[in-house]
Design an enzyme around this catalytic site. Structure first.
Site, PDB file in Angstrom:
ATOM      1  NE  ARG A  52     -10.254  10.609   5.545  1.00  0.00           N
ATOM      2  CZ  ARG A  52     -10.260   9.383   5.022  1.00  0.00           C
ATOM      3  NH1 ARG A  52     -11.207   8.830   4.195  1.00  0.00           N
ATOM      4  NH2 ARG A  52      -9.222   8.546   5.299  1.00  0.00           N
ATOM      5  N   GLY A  82     -13.546   3.341  10.978  1.00  0.00           N
ATOM      6  CA  GLY A  82     -12.165   3.192  11.358  1.00  0.00           C
ATOM      7  C   GLY A  82     -11.680   4.868  11.413  1.00  0.00           C
ATOM      8  NE  ARG A 119      -6.168   1.568  -0.370  1.00  0.00           N
ATOM      9  CZ  ARG A 119      -6.203   2.743   0.030  1.00  0.00           C
ATOM     10  NH1 ARG A 119      -5.041   3.474   0.460  1.00  0.00           N
ATOM     11  NH2 ARG A 119      -7.065   3.578   0.158  1.00  0.00           N
ATOM     12  CG  HIS A 133     -13.442   2.042   3.451  1.00  0.00           C
ATOM     13  ND1 HIS A 133     -14.190   3.128   4.334  1.00  0.00           N
ATOM     14  CD2 HIS A 133     -12.369   2.397   3.557  1.00  0.00           C
ATOM     15  CE1 HIS A 133     -13.421   3.875   4.784  1.00  0.00           C
ATOM     16  NE2 HIS A 133     -12.022   3.314   4.656  1.00  0.00           N
ATOM     17  CD  GLU A 165      -9.318  -2.552   4.126  1.00  0.00           C
ATOM     18  OE1 GLU A 165      -9.706  -1.596   3.301  1.00  0.00           O
ATOM     19  OE2 GLU A 165      -9.133  -2.064   5.576  1.00  0.00           O
ATOM     20  CG  ASN A 190      -1.970   1.225   1.209  1.00  0.00           C
ATOM     21  OD1 ASN A 190      -1.673   1.952   0.404  1.00  0.00           O
ATOM     22  ND2 ASN A 190      -2.658   1.093   2.273  1.00  0.00           N
ATOM     23  N   GLY A 234     -10.880   6.261   8.769  1.00  0.00           N
ATOM     24  CA  GLY A 234     -11.800   6.562   7.627  1.00  0.00           C
ATOM     25  C   GLY A 234     -13.120   5.822   7.838  1.00  0.00           C
TER      26      GLY A 234
HETATM   27  P1  AMP Z   1      -8.758   1.782  11.922  1.00  0.00           P
HETATM   28  O1  AMP Z   1      -8.562   3.011  10.960  1.00  0.00           O
HETATM   29  O2  AMP Z   1      -9.704   0.767  11.369  1.00  0.00           O
HETATM   30  O3  AMP Z   1      -7.542   1.290  12.120  1.00  0.00           O
HETATM   31  O4  AMP Z   1      -9.167   2.347  13.116  1.00  0.00           O
HETATM   32  C1  AMP Z   1      -8.868   3.259  13.939  1.00  0.00           C
HETATM   33  C2  AMP Z   1      -9.737   3.779  15.029  1.00  0.00           C
HETATM   34  O5  AMP Z   1     -10.334   2.341  15.711  1.00  0.00           O
HETATM   35  C3  AMP Z   1      -9.200   4.771  16.095  1.00  0.00           C
HETATM   36  O6  AMP Z   1     -10.137   5.879  16.294  1.00  0.00           O
HETATM   37  C4  AMP Z   1      -9.222   3.974  17.321  1.00  0.00           C
HETATM   38  O7  AMP Z   1      -9.182   4.904  18.350  1.00  0.00           O
HETATM   39  C5  AMP Z   1     -10.206   2.997  17.226  1.00  0.00           C
HETATM   40  N1  AMP Z   1      -9.955   1.839  17.827  1.00  0.00           N
HETATM   41  C6  AMP Z   1      -9.038   0.979  17.990  1.00  0.00           C
HETATM   42  N2  AMP Z   1      -9.147  -0.098  19.056  1.00  0.00           N
HETATM   43  C7  AMP Z   1     -10.068   0.291  19.714  1.00  0.00           C
HETATM   44  C8  AMP Z   1     -10.544  -0.006  21.039  1.00  0.00           C
HETATM   45  N3  AMP Z   1     -10.072  -1.086  21.614  1.00  0.00           N
HETATM   46  N4  AMP Z   1     -11.562   0.648  21.502  1.00  0.00           N
HETATM   47  C9  AMP Z   1     -12.101   1.725  20.894  1.00  0.00           C
HETATM   48  N5  AMP Z   1     -11.798   2.142  19.878  1.00  0.00           N
HETATM   49  C10 AMP Z   1     -10.653   1.664  19.246  1.00  0.00           C
END
Ligand code: AMP
Length: 399
Positions: free
Chosen positions: A242, A211, A92, A181, A386, A7, A213
Site C-alpha cells: 500500500r 507488518g 474481527r 489496527h 489480535e 476473520n 499493513g
Molecule cells: P505481519 O503482517 O505482521 O505478519 O508482518 C509481515 C512482515 O513481517 C513481512 O514483511 C515479513 O517480512 C516481516 N517479518 C516477519 N518475520 C521477520 C523477521 N524475522 N525479520 C524481518 N522481517 C520479518
C-alpha cells in the site's frame, strides 16, 4: 471455555480456537482460502497433532465454515469432541464506522450497522457479514461477538479526524479518518504498561504496528488521539503493497495518463505500491533486506523510505502528545526486524531516547525494553495478539 475467533475475507476464512479457561491456550488454527475459485485450499493446524491440508472446490463461506467445524471435531485432526464445546464466536470486523467504540454482542441491529458500514469498507464488511450469517446458520444457539479494528480510535478528537475537504462530505458521506489496527495498538500499549508497572492513564505512548499493513498511533492516557491510517487502511505509512500518504493530485494525474478507473486506482494504491512498488523485488522485509545486502539499490531505497516514514510519524506524534514516555514496536516487522528498529530509533535523542543497539540486535519475537536504563523515553518491542484480544472481548461480553 472455548472461543472460536474468525476473520472472514471475501475469499478466505482465518480461524483460531482458544481455550480461555485460566491462561489462554491455542487449540487449533487455520485458513480456508480461494473460496469460490475452481480449487480451494483448507489448512488446519491442530496443536500437538499433524497438520491437515485439503484441496478441493469450496464454493462458498458455508462450505468453508463446514470444513472448519468438521476439522475441529474430527477424530484424527480434531481438538474438541463436539461443537457444544464452543462457548462463543468472536469476529474481527474491519469497519465499525462511528457506531462502535467497543466490542458488542451481535444482534439484528449490530448486523444492520455493520452492513451500513459496507459502503465505506466494501472489500471487508460484506465478507464479515457473510461469516456472521454463516455461523448463525451452522451454530444457531452460540452467541457471536463483533470486535472492530476501528473502535479504539473513536476517541480521536475532530481536529484529528476531519479532512480538509468540504464538511458536507463528512456529514453526508461519513468521509473522515477512522484508523485501523485498533485492537493491536490498544493491546500492546496495555501489555507494555503492565510489564513496566505503569498506570496507562498517566502516560504518553506511540505504538508502531509494523507488518504487511502498518500504522502508528498516538495514545494519551490510554486513549487513541491520532493514528496514521485514515478513511481506509491505505493511508499513512508506506506499507508492503500500500502506498500510504500520497498527494491526491499525483494519483489523479496517473489516472488521467493511464486512463484508470477508480477500481484501477484501488489496485495501484493497495496491491502494487509500497515497498513492493518501490523495490520491484518484494513486499516481504526479509527478501528486501537480502536484496539490499546484495546491492539492490531500489530494495535499499524502499527500506529507507519505510524507516524514514516511521520516524517522521513518531516526530509528529511526539508533537501531538507534547512528549512521549514510551515508543512501542509490534507486528511482524516491529517484533522481528532489528535493522528497521535501529534505523528508526537512531537520531531520536532529541526525544530523550537512548537506544540500546546490543539488546535490540537480539530481540526477536519477544517483549523487551530496547532503551538503556538511563533513557528518559522507553522503547520496547511487544508481541501483539489480535486473536487473543478478540477472544478475551468475546468471553467478557458473553459471560
Ligand atoms: P505481519 O503482517 O505482521 O505478519 O508482518 C509481515 C512482515 O513481517 C513481512 O514483511 C515479513 O517480512 C516481516 N517479518 C516477519 N518475520 C521477520 C523477521 N524475522 N525479520 C524481518 N522481517 C520479518
Amino acid at each position: 471455555m472455548n472461543i472460536l475467533v474468525l476473520n472472514c475475507g471475501s475469499s478466505s476464512i482465518k480461524y483460531q480456537l482458544l481455550n480461555m479457561e485460566a491462561q489462554p491456550v491455542l487449540l487449533a488454527k487455520g485458513i480456508v482460502e480461494k473460496i469460490g475459485l475452481p480449487l480451494g485450499i483448507f489448512t488446519h493446524k491442530p496443536e500437538g497433532k499433524e497438520k491437515y491440508i485439503l484441496e478441493k472446490p469450496i464454493p462458498d463461506h458455508v462450505d468453508g465454515m463446514d470444513l472448519i467445524l468438521k476439522a475441529l471435531t474430527d477424530k484424527k485432526y480434531g481438538v474438541i469432541a463436539s461443537l457444544d464445546e464452543i462457548f462463543a464466536v468472536g469476529h474481527r470486523i474491519a469497519h465499525g464506522g462511528e457506531y462502535f467504540s467497543h466490542s458488542v454482542l451481535i444482534d439484528e441491529e449490530v448486523k444492520a450497522k455493520i452492513k451500513a458500514c459496507s459502503e465505506i469498507a466494501p472489500l471487508h464488511n460484506p465478507a464479515h457479514l457473510k461469516g456472521i450469517e454463516t455461523m448463525e446458520r451452522l451454530l444457531p444457539t452460540i452467541p457471536q461477538v463483533a470486535v472492530f479494528d476501528t473502535s479504539f480510535h473513536q476517541t480521536l478528537p475532530p481536529k484529528a479526524f476531519i479532512y480538509g475537504i468540504p464538511y458536507e462530505y463528512y456529514e453526508n458521506y461519513s468521509v473522515r479518518r477512522y484508523g485501523f489496527h485498533g485492537t493491536s495498538h490498544k493491546f500492546v500499549a496495555e501489555k507494555a504498561c503492565k510489564i513496566l508497572g505503569w498506570d496507562i492513564t498517566e502516560k504518553k505512548i506511540i505504538t508502531c504496528h509494523l507488518g504487511n499493513g502498518a500504522s502508528i498511533t498516538a495514545i494519551d492516557k490510554g486513549k487513541s488521539v491520532d493514528t496514521s491510517m485514515g478513511f481506509t487502511p491505505v493511508a499513512g505509512l508506506v506499507m508492503g503493497t500500500r502506498c500510504g500518504d500520497l498527494d491526491t493530485g499525483a494519483l489523479l494525474y496517473i489516472c488521467d495518463k493511464k486512463g484508470y478507473t477508480s477500481l484501477d486506482a484501488v489496485r495501484l494504491t493497495n496491491k502494487e505500491s509500497g515497498v513492493f512498488g518501490i523495490s520491484g523485488v518484494s513486499s516481504d522485509f526479509r527478501e528486501l533486506t537480502s536484496a539490499a545486502d546484495a546491492g539492490n539499490y531500489r530494495a535499499e531505497l524502499a527500506l529507507d523510505v519505510f524507516c524514514y516514514n516511521v520516524k517522521k510519524y513518531i516526530g509528529a506524534y511526539a508533537a501531538v502528545l507534547n512528549g512521549v514516555d514510551l515508543i512501542i514496536f509490534t507486528g511482524g516487522i516491529g517484533e522481528n526486524d532489528e535493522r528497521v528498529r535501529n534505523s528508526v530509533c537512531t537520531g531520536l535523542e532529541y526525544l530523550g531516547v537512548e537506544f540500546d543497539e546490543a539488546v535490540n540486535l537480539k530481540a526477536r519475537g519477544v517483549d523487551r525494553i530496547l532503551s538503556t536504563p538511563h533513557s528518559k523515553t522507553f522503547v520496547m518491542t511487544i508481541t501483539t495478539d489480535e486473536e487473543l484480544v478478540i477472544a478475551t472481548d468475546t468471553l467478557n461480553l458473553v459471560k
